[in-house]
Motif scaffolding. Structure first.
Motif, PDB file in Angstrom:
ATOM      1  N   THR A   1       0.811  -1.219   0.000  1.00 59.49           N
ATOM      2  CA  THR A   1       0.000   0.000   0.000  1.00 59.49           C
ATOM      3  C   THR A   1       0.844   1.269   0.000  1.00 59.49           C
ATOM      4  N   LYS A   2       2.012   1.242   0.660  1.00 52.36           N
ATOM      5  CA  LYS A   2       2.856   2.444   0.705  1.00 52.36           C
ATOM      6  C   LYS A   2       3.363   2.814  -0.684  1.00 52.36           C
TER       7      LYS A   2
ATOM      8  N   GLY B   1       0.491   6.928  -6.530  1.00 54.64           N
ATOM      9  CA  GLY B   1      -0.689   7.749  -6.781  1.00 54.64           C
ATOM     10  C   GLY B   1      -0.417   9.223  -6.544  1.00 54.64           C
ATOM     11  N   GLY B   2       0.345   9.540  -5.504  1.00 60.69           N
ATOM     12  CA  GLY B   2       0.706  10.934  -5.228  1.00 60.69           C
ATOM     13  C   GLY B   2       1.571  11.514  -6.333  1.00 60.69           C
TER      14      GLY B   2
ATOM     15  N   ARG C   1       0.492   4.153  -2.721  1.00 58.99           N
ATOM     16  CA  ARG C   1       0.110   5.494  -2.292  1.00 58.99           C
ATOM     17  C   ARG C   1       1.085   6.527  -2.837  1.00 58.99           C
ATOM     18  N   SER C   2       2.381   6.233  -2.767  1.00 56.78           N
ATOM     19  CA  SER C   2       3.368   7.182  -3.298  1.00 56.78           C
ATOM     20  C   SER C   2       3.263   7.287  -4.819  1.00 56.78           C
TER      21      SER C   2
END
Length: 85
Positions: free
Chosen positions: A22-23, A29-30, A26-27
């Protein structure tokens, strides 16, 4: 019949989350969101530049007579300030 069902999409999403975590997702996606935002800002700044250029082209050209009148008006101002002092 040839389309992807919701269950197949959920299985693919689960596999992607297990592989990358997930990390990292998430990065990713950012970073993708930042790239899209930068692209939009660049496109809007280009449109703003074009609008400013069009507005400048629409302004009337200053003639020699109006330039001379403007110059005379600015020359008179310092003299009037000296007279007041």
């Amino acid at each position: 019949m040839g389309g992807i069902s919701i269950w197949q999409l959920l299985i693919i999403a689960l596999i992607v989350v297990l592989l990358f975590g997930t990390k990292k997702l998430r990065s990713l996606g950012g970073d993708l969101g930042g790239a899209v935002k930068g692209f939009k800002n660049a496109m809007s700044s280009e449109e703003d530049k074009k609008a400013l250029e069009d507005a400048d082209a629409a302004k009337p050209v200053q003639t020699a007579q109006t330039a001379q009148t403007t110059q005379q008006a600015t020359e008179k101002k310092p003299e009037s300030n000296k007279e007041q002092a």
